[in-house]
Design a protein around this motif. Structure first.
Motif, short mmCIF file in Angstrom:
data_model
loop_
_atom_site.label_atom_id
_atom_site.label_comp_id
_atom_site.label_asym_id
_atom_site.label_seq_id
_atom_site.Cartn_x
_atom_site.Cartn_y
_atom_site.Cartn_z
N GLU A 4 3.53 4.59 19.48
CA GLU A 4 3.86 3.43 18.63
C GLU A 4 2.66 2.51 18.45
OE1 GLU A 4 8.55 3.47 20.00
OE2 GLU A 4 7.17 2.03 20.90
N TRP A 48 -6.29 2.94 15.81
CA TRP A 48 -6.86 2.69 14.48
C TRP A 48 -5.94 1.75 13.69
CZ3 TRP A 48 -5.55 7.57 16.32
CH2 TRP A 48 -4.33 8.07 15.89
N PRO A 72 -3.44 0.14 11.11
CA PRO A 72 -3.08 -1.22 11.54
C PRO A 72 -2.61 -1.29 13.02
CG PRO A 72 -1.28 -0.29 10.26
CD PRO A 72 -2.30 0.78 10.39
N THR A 112 2.12 1.83 14.43
CA THR A 112 2.55 2.85 13.45
C THR A 112 3.66 2.32 12.55
OG1 THR A 112 3.84 3.76 15.27
CG2 THR A 112 1.86 4.96 14.67
N ALA A 132 3.81 -0.49 11.23
CA ALA A 132 3.28 -1.41 10.21
C ALA A 132 2.74 -0.66 8.99
CB ALA A 132 2.18 -2.28 10.81
N SER A 133 2.90 0.67 8.98
CA SER A 133 2.32 1.44 7.88
C SER A 133 3.20 1.44 6.62
CB SER A 133 2.03 2.88 8.32
OG SER A 133 3.19 3.42 8.91
N ASN A 134 4.51 1.20 6.77
CA ASN A 134 5.37 1.07 5.57
C ASN A 134 6.39 -0.05 5.74
OD1 ASN A 134 8.12 2.24 6.35
ND2 ASN A 134 6.72 3.89 6.97
N ASP A 161 9.76 0.39 7.95
CA ASP A 161 9.50 0.38 9.40
C ASP A 161 9.07 -1.01 9.87
OD1 ASP A 161 10.17 2.98 9.70
OD2 ASP A 161 8.12 3.77 9.81
N THR A 162 8.32 -1.71 9.01
CA THR A 162 7.87 -3.07 9.37
C THR A 162 9.07 -4.01 9.54
OG1 THR A 162 5.86 -2.68 8.12
CG2 THR A 162 6.32 -4.96 8.70
#
Lengths: 105, 136
Positions: free
Chosen positions: B73, B77, B79, B82, B84-86, B89-90
């Motif tokens: 999680e 790298w 952001p 994990t 926070a990538s879409n 999920d955010t």
């Protein structure tokens, strides 16, 4: 399983802290608080997971249990490493200083 | 997902607060240094009590960060999270922070408050039982 292992680690540390006379020198209080802090946080995590899974929370698959056991043991080991780092940096008995500089009394 | 960020933020705040309080306490001790040590029992300074909370918050957060790395999680790298990538999920991550994360902070703080309360009660009892100081 992670929560259980951390609680056991915290309880054992607290018992040792209570029994030993060198609790200040060994910074045992710090180790106890690290494990209790993690135990409390994982307890909240467990309660939220229980609210989601209900009875299923208590019947994990063997693979999940094994993974959680490894995680718990690794977390307990990391706690010990953090404590050792704190102990060696603060060096309350001046062992590191005396060894490095070969101080003579 | 990122519930650990909440206790970590609290840990940063309490660490700064503890440093400020400790420097104030050291100043007041310097001012009182002119008076001789009577050898009587002293109360535990508040900065030391706050350090218990710091240790619980930092220790717990450290081990929980390890758990998040274990579960993939948290990544090294951008952001870094994990989730926070879409956007979907955010949103779930923020919801978890608001419920589980805040719950973690509240429980740790409540346990610390109970510890401080019990210690204060024990201190008061010990000070009461202490024999009165001898006058020269």
């Amino acid at each position: 399983m992670t929560l259980l292992i951390t609680v056991f680690a915290a309880a054992i540390c607290t018992a040792v802290w209570y029994k030993t006379d060198s609790r200040e020198e060994m910074k045992l209080g710090t180790l106890c608080l690290i494990y209790w802090g993690a135990s409390l946080m994982w307890l909240v995590d467990a309660v939220s997971e229980f609210a989601e899974l209900k009875a299923g929370y208590f019947t994990p698959s063997p693979a999940d249990m094994l993974n959680d056991t490894f995680l718990g043991l690794s977390a307990a080991a990391l706690g010990l490493v953090i404590w050792l780092a704190v102990l060696l940096i603060k060096d309350p008995k001046n062992v590191v200083k005396n060894t490095l500089f070969k101080r003579k009394n | 997902m990122a519930c650990v960020l909440v206790p970590m933020t609290e840990a940063i705040i309490t660490t700064i607060t503890a440093r400020v309080i400790k420097s104030k306490e050291e100043k007041s001790v310097q001012d009182l240094n002119s008076t001789e040590d009577t050898g009587s029992m002293e109360k535990i300074p508040f900065s030391r009590k706050l350090k218990w909370l710091n240790n619980m918050l930092w220790g717990g957060s450290g081990l929980l960060v390890f758990e998040h790395i274990w579960h993939g999680e948290i990544v090294p790298w951008f952001p870094f999270l994990t989730a926070a990538s879409n956007a979907a999920d955010t949103a779930e991550m923020l919801n978890e922070m608001a419920t589980v994360g805040v719950g973690m902070s509240l429980l740790v703080t409540a346990v610390w408050l109970a510890m401080v309360g019990m210690t204060s009660a024990m201190e008061k009892k010990a000070l009461k039982e202490q024999p009165p100081e001898e006058t020269a």
